[in-house]
Design a protein around this motif. Structure first.
Motif, PDB file in Angstrom:
ATOM      1  N   CYS A 242       0.832  -1.215   0.000  1.00 47.09           N
ATOM      2  CA  CYS A 242       0.000   0.000   0.000  1.00 47.09           C
ATOM      3  C   CYS A 242       0.861   1.258   0.000  1.00 47.09           C
ATOM      4  CB  CYS A 242      -0.937  -0.011   1.212  1.00 47.09           C
ATOM      5  SG  CYS A 242      -2.312  -1.160   1.056  1.00 47.09           S
ATOM      6  N   THR A 246       1.022   3.709  -3.335  1.00 52.44           N
ATOM      7  CA  THR A 246       0.626   5.105  -3.123  1.00 52.44           C
ATOM      8  C   THR A 246       1.691   6.052  -3.651  1.00 52.44           C
ATOM      9  OG1 THR A 246      -0.634   4.490  -1.153  1.00 52.44           O
ATOM     10  CG2 THR A 246      -0.056   6.813  -1.406  1.00 52.44           C
ATOM     11  N   GLN A 265      10.667   4.618  -0.922  1.00 54.69           N
ATOM     12  CA  GLN A 265       9.945   3.597  -1.670  1.00 54.69           C
ATOM     13  C   GLN A 265      10.801   2.351  -1.861  1.00 54.69           C
ATOM     14  OE1 GLN A 265       8.911   4.700  -5.658  1.00 54.69           O
ATOM     15  NE2 GLN A 265       7.372   3.104  -5.869  1.00 54.69           N
TER      16      GLN A 265
END
Length: 294
Positions: A242, A246, A265
């Motif tokens: 998630c 995103t 990330q």
């Protein structure tokens, strides 16, 4: 930046060692045992995929790799990011497959999925080939749009040496929706499987309490232990994914990657690849028994 790279290296080092150990263990297990557990094949695939993911993450961060004169930087970028996307997709689908396999394994004979139990290994092999084909084909756009970093305009810089070339907004939205729908499908199956496994654990707990009240010593069954392991893996994956999706969504829409955001990330994406083999190792009695003997 140096300390952050050291964190990446330390994280990848632990993950690589754990995945190599898990990979070697399952190679010997599948080779020596005529009928391995259905989850052994899926766990083996996950260990291989996560090993490749962590090695690629180190290669992307490595400046030395992009200084090899015999290998064009553009080809390196295309290869690394294509493999990275394929392995990321395979990690999603393999975790989904693992949850489905566990649901089939623990399902009672009255449940309609129990009919797959007898030839489950064959079905897993077929499903794995389909998953490989799906991810290899769905990530093919990375080969086209990944380029070496240059002074050209309209490039989306995703690392020091590699960028994404600009594409038509309609095409970009189509690729994004295809990737998102594929991810939502697999994550949705994972959540449904997790709901079933939670119901199974609740029933098992009530049965254990009943046996305890009847003065019968209940023991944790291998099925319950394996189910808990899969639930932990799925929960960890959904949280990490998630965050990753995103960041990817906002960066793709805005067509801008901040260096700090990219680092976060990449770090979050590698957590699952690092922690997953450790969870498998710590919950497998065969591995724990082997380590205790040593």
């Amino acid at each position: 930046m140096l300390s952050l790279r050291n964190v990446y290296t330390f994280q990848a080092g632990i993950g690589i060692l754990a995945n190599v150990f898990l990979l070697v263990f399952h190679i010997f297990t599948i080779h020596r045992v005529h009928r391995p557990r259905p989850t052994d094949i899926t766990t083996f695939q996950l260990a291989f995929v996560h090993l490749v993911m962590l090695v690629i993450a180190l290669d992307i961060l490595s400046a030395d790799m992009f200084k090899w004169p015999t290998f064009p930087n553009e080809l390196k970028c295309k290869l690394l990011f294509y493999l990275s996307r394929v392995m990321r997709g395979f990690s999603i689908s393999s975790t989904c497959l693992l949850s489905i396999v566990q649901v089939i394994t623990i399902s009672p004979s009255s449940f309609y999925l129990s009919t797959f139990k007898y030839k489950l290994t064959n079905y897993i092999v077929i499903a794995s080939f389909c998953i490989w084909f799906l991810n290899l084909s769905s990530s093919s756009n990375m080969i086209i749009y990944t380029v070496a970093h240059s002074n050209r305009t309209n490039l989306l810089n995703v690392s020091k040496y590699c960028s994404f070339s600009s594409m038509n907004s309609v095409i970009r939205k189509i690729f994004f929706m295809l990737e998102l729908s594929q991810s939502v499908f697999f994550v949705g199956i994972m959540l449904l499987s997790s709901m079933y496994m939670v119901i199974f654990l609740c029933r098992h707990r009530r049965k254990s309490e009943y046996l305890h009240n009847m003065s019968i010593s209940p023991r944790t069954s291998p099925a319950k232990r394996a189910t808990c392991t899969v639930l932990v893996l799925v929960s960890l994956f959904v949280i990490m994914y998630c965050v990753d999706i995103t960041i990817s969504a906002f960066s793709s829409i805005l067509w801008k990657y901040e260096p700090g955001i990219v680092d976060i990330q990449r770090f979050m994406g590698n957590i699952y690849a690092t922690v997953s083999p450790l969870i498998h190792i710590s919950s497998d009695n065969r591995i724990l028994g082997l380590l205790k003997k040593k």
